[in-house]
Design a protein around this motif. Sequence first.
Motif, PDB file in Angstrom:
ATOM      1  N   THR A 231       0.771  -1.154  -0.061  1.00 36.45           N
ATOM      2  CA  THR A 231       0.064   0.063   0.003  1.00 36.45           C
ATOM      3  C   THR A 231       0.917   1.118  -0.051  1.00 36.45           C
ATOM      4  OG1 THR A 231      -1.748  -1.007   1.291  1.00 36.45           O
ATOM      5  CG2 THR A 231      -1.865   1.480   1.453  1.00 36.45           C
ATOM      6  N   CYS A 232       0.767   2.041  -0.926  1.00 36.66           N
ATOM      7  CA  CYS A 232       1.685   3.357  -1.032  1.00 36.66           C
ATOM      8  C   CYS A 232       1.118   4.336  -0.182  1.00 36.66           C
ATOM      9  CB  CYS A 232       1.672   3.864  -2.432  1.00 36.66           C
ATOM     10  SG  CYS A 232       0.157   4.783  -3.055  1.00 36.66           S
ATOM     11  N   GLY A 233      -0.231   4.413   0.171  1.00 30.65           N
ATOM     12  CA  GLY A 233      -0.510   5.665   1.289  1.00 30.65           C
ATOM     13  C   GLY A 233      -0.949   6.918   0.507  1.00 30.65           C
ATOM     14  N   GLY A 234      -1.125   6.911  -0.774  1.00 26.40           N
ATOM     15  CA  GLY A 234      -1.461   8.199  -1.453  1.00 26.40           C
ATOM     16  C   GLY A 234      -0.449   8.409  -2.651  1.00 26.40           C
ATOM     17  N   ALA A 235       0.629   8.287  -2.540  1.00 26.06           N
ATOM     18  CA  ALA A 235       1.624   8.394  -3.770  1.00 26.06           C
ATOM     19  C   ALA A 235       2.747   7.219  -3.802  1.00 26.06           C
ATOM     20  CB  ALA A 235       2.272   9.856  -3.454  1.00 26.06           C
ATOM     21  N   ARG A 254       0.645   9.585  -8.412  1.00 25.94           N
ATOM     22  CA  ARG A 254      -0.415   9.790  -7.145  1.00 25.94           C
ATOM     23  C   ARG A 254      -1.283   8.572  -7.206  1.00 25.94           C
ATOM     24  NH1 ARG A 254      -4.102  12.793  -5.838  1.00 25.94           N
ATOM     25  NH2 ARG A 254      -5.054  12.617  -8.377  1.00 25.94           N
ATOM     26  N   CYS A 255      -1.778   8.187  -6.000  1.00 22.36           N
ATOM     27  CA  CYS A 255      -2.652   6.890  -5.909  1.00 22.36           C
ATOM     28  C   CYS A 255      -3.806   7.310  -5.097  1.00 22.36           C
ATOM     29  CB  CYS A 255      -1.766   5.954  -5.464  1.00 22.36           C
ATOM     30  SG  CYS A 255      -2.672   4.326  -5.114  1.00 22.36           S
ATOM     31  N   PRO A 256      -4.841   7.476  -5.673  1.00 21.76           N
ATOM     32  CA  PRO A 256      -6.214   7.775  -4.908  1.00 21.76           C
ATOM     33  C   PRO A 256      -6.882   6.488  -4.880  1.00 21.76           C
ATOM     34  CG  PRO A 256      -6.412   8.470  -7.281  1.00 21.76           C
ATOM     35  CD  PRO A 256      -5.085   7.687  -7.211  1.00 21.76           C
ATOM     36  N   PHE A 257      -6.229   5.385  -5.047  1.00 21.07           N
ATOM     37  CA  PHE A 257      -7.134   4.159  -5.292  1.00 21.07           C
ATOM     38  C   PHE A 257      -6.690   3.094  -3.862  1.00 21.07           C
ATOM     39  CE2 PHE A 257      -6.184   5.178  -9.431  1.00 21.07           C
ATOM     40  CZ  PHE A 257      -7.391   5.348 -10.082  1.00 21.07           C
ATOM     41  N   CYS A 258      -5.892   3.618  -2.974  1.00 26.12           N
ATOM     42  CA  CYS A 258      -5.471   2.503  -1.949  1.00 26.12           C
ATOM     43  C   CYS A 258      -6.189   2.874  -0.501  1.00 26.12           C
ATOM     44  CB  CYS A 258      -4.460   2.204  -1.750  1.00 26.12           C
ATOM     45  SG  CYS A 258      -3.145   3.447  -1.541  1.00 26.12           S
ATOM     46  N   SER A 259      -7.164   3.979  -0.446  1.00 25.84           N
ATOM     47  CA  SER A 259      -7.574   4.366   0.977  1.00 25.84           C
ATOM     48  C   SER A 259      -8.225   3.538   1.619  1.00 25.84           C
ATOM     49  CB  SER A 259      -8.228   5.743   0.634  1.00 25.84           C
ATOM     50  OG  SER A 259      -9.242   5.606  -0.155  1.00 25.84           O
ATOM     51  N   LEU A 359       3.972  -0.769  -8.471  1.00 31.13           N
ATOM     52  CA  LEU A 359       2.646  -1.191  -8.306  1.00 31.13           C
ATOM     53  C   LEU A 359       2.215  -1.146  -6.877  1.00 31.13           C
ATOM     54  CD1 LEU A 359       0.334  -3.134 -10.406  1.00 31.13           C
ATOM     55  CD2 LEU A 359       0.667  -3.958  -8.012  1.00 31.13           C
ATOM     56  N   CYS A 360       0.998  -0.206  -6.393  1.00 36.32           N
ATOM     57  CA  CYS A 360       0.480  -0.508  -5.016  1.00 36.32           C
ATOM     58  C   CYS A 360      -0.509  -1.411  -5.289  1.00 36.32           C
ATOM     59  CB  CYS A 360      -0.212   0.999  -4.964  1.00 36.32           C
ATOM     60  SG  CYS A 360      -1.196   1.013  -3.553  1.00 36.32           S
ATOM     61  N   GLN A 361      -0.323  -2.550  -4.599  1.00 38.29           N
ATOM     62  CA  GLN A 361      -1.174  -3.968  -4.720  1.00 38.29           C
ATOM     63  C   GLN A 361      -2.629  -3.354  -4.261  1.00 38.29           C
ATOM     64  OE1 GLN A 361       1.146  -6.189  -2.262  1.00 38.29           O
ATOM     65  NE2 GLN A 361       1.748  -7.620  -3.926  1.00 38.29           N
ATOM     66  N   TRP A 362      -2.747  -2.799  -3.021  1.00 37.15           N
ATOM     67  CA  TRP A 362      -4.212  -2.507  -2.843  1.00 37.15           C
ATOM     68  C   TRP A 362      -4.769  -1.317  -3.667  1.00 37.15           C
ATOM     69  CZ3 TRP A 362      -7.505  -4.401   1.006  1.00 37.15           C
ATOM     70  CH2 TRP A 362      -6.931  -5.434   1.732  1.00 37.15           C
ATOM     71  N   GLY A 363      -4.026  -0.533  -4.309  1.00 38.46           N
ATOM     72  CA  GLY A 363      -4.519   0.605  -5.191  1.00 38.46           C
ATOM     73  C   GLY A 363      -4.809  -0.121  -6.626  1.00 38.46           C
ATOM     74  N   ALA A 364      -4.142  -1.194  -6.819  1.00 38.79           N
ATOM     75  CA  ALA A 364      -4.487  -2.017  -8.084  1.00 38.79           C
ATOM     76  C   ALA A 364      -5.913  -2.767  -7.843  1.00 38.79           C
ATOM     77  CB  ALA A 364      -3.345  -3.290  -8.339  1.00 38.79           C
ATOM     78  N   TYR A 380      -1.130   2.626 -15.380  1.00 41.53           N
ATOM     79  CA  TYR A 380      -1.135   3.815 -14.307  1.00 41.53           C
ATOM     80  C   TYR A 380       0.186   3.776 -13.493  1.00 41.53           C
ATOM     81  CZ  TYR A 380      -2.949   7.091 -10.952  1.00 41.53           C
ATOM     82  OH  TYR A 380      -3.277   8.111 -10.373  1.00 41.53           O
ATOM     83  N   TYR A 381       0.508   2.466 -12.884  1.00 43.44           N
ATOM     84  CA  TYR A 381       1.593   2.440 -12.252  1.00 43.44           C
ATOM     85  C   TYR A 381       2.786   2.383 -12.849  1.00 43.44           C
ATOM     86  CZ  TYR A 381      -1.947   1.952  -8.412  1.00 43.44           C
ATOM     87  OH  TYR A 381      -2.900   2.113  -7.470  1.00 43.44           O
ATOM     88  N   TYR A 382       2.992   1.954 -13.808  1.00 44.63           N
ATOM     89  CA  TYR A 382       4.470   1.898 -14.748  1.00 44.63           C
ATOM     90  C   TYR A 382       4.108   2.870 -15.909  1.00 44.63           C
ATOM     91  CZ  TYR A 382       5.022  -2.250 -11.644  1.00 44.63           C
ATOM     92  OH  TYR A 382       4.961  -3.093 -10.460  1.00 44.63           O
TER      93      TYR A 382
HETATM   94 ZN   LIG Z   1      -1.568   3.222  -3.404  1.00 43.69          ZN
END
Ligand SMILES: [Zn+2]
Length: 397
Positions: A231-235, A254-259, A359-364, A380-382
């Motif tokens: 989990t990246c936590g936002g970025a 930026r990762c708005p998908f893992c909150s 890649l943020c796994q929880w974001g994916a 998106y992640y790469y």
């Molecule tokens: Zn993330």
Amino acid sequence: MVVGMKPVSRTMAVVFLAVIGPALAWGGAVTPRQGDVAVRIAVLKDAEEAAIGIRGEYILMDPLSSRELDRGFHLRKTALFPEKNGIRLGARSFPLKRIRFVPQEYFSLFRDRQERKYRGVVDVFLTPERRLLFVNTVDLEEYIKGVLYHEVSHRWPLEAIKAQAVAVRSYAIYQVQQNKNKDYDMTNDIYSQVYGGKTSERYRTNLAVQRTRGEILIFKEKVLPAYYHATCGGATENVKEVWKHDLYPLKGVRCPFCSHSPHYSWKKNFQLKAIQEKLNKSGYKIGLIKNIEVRDRTLSGRVKTLDITSRDGEKISISGKAFRDVIGPNELRSNDYRVVMKGYYCDFIGKGWGHGVGLCQWGAMGMAKQQHTYDEILMYYYPGTQMVSVRSLEALK
Ligand SMILES: [Zn+2]
């Protein structure tokens, strides 16, 4: 012990050609032959003893001369020991520094009362320290099947698992290219990718492997070291803050998908004395800690440098990365935190789990839930990468 002496069947010859043929011919390098790629994983290291069992027909051979040492049908759990000049299997000694089992179905390794099953072939090395090293050579696709279960839940949306499969495959091929002159490409622990063999296969993770068969990511005609984390936590983080790479697809997004991740935010309380002890054990010299302060952060907001001062006025500066290694990567889950001093204790209040690169796994998983496909997740992640077949690698050389 060796039971039965059936002749080697046709299936056996196919297994031999598919896994051993290429492995011998390539010496582990990626030079696909008829589309086959094998990877070599150190599944057991520094063993003073271990036991092996084999299901189905098998051959035991000297891999250097290709001489057959034995063959049989089902090998029951049999102990292996290092000897001064060779390897002992049950009551038999082989004066060799390396032996190879070629099973038709699968083999099991037993250690600490646990059995783990693996596909492919296993080489047992006698190391200079007189220990045993077990290296499993297995087809790339089978390898990924043995990794996915440890990386994502097999209950997650299939597109998220497929994205993870492509990342794992790319990372594996990158490691194969980096380690072609070594005895193995990867270990089976957290330092490369956790690999549990056949024991770790599940229906939906296997399906994700089949549906992405051979697909890898490249950037500027080179295989991408497709790092990933929980989990990246936002970025996500720029790879150059963590390793000696500078690659556009790993510069961070930026990762708005893992909150929704259970690891999105965390708080951990430490005794300052415990931190001091860990620092001193790792070679840093500091007395009783008075203050821990973040000096600067990376663009993604992660701690770049910490200043630590003692009650006696000593001061050390340590990189966020080194500090996390000292404390333990699972104790201090990420480098995205702030520190709150509380007398003899301190709180680390942070976000995410992992190094944050790629890649943020929880974001994916979040993207898949929003109906994004696995290739959209990967792009998106790469960003800037291309998805190609591993078979096209030869053309890239
Ligand atoms: Zn993330």
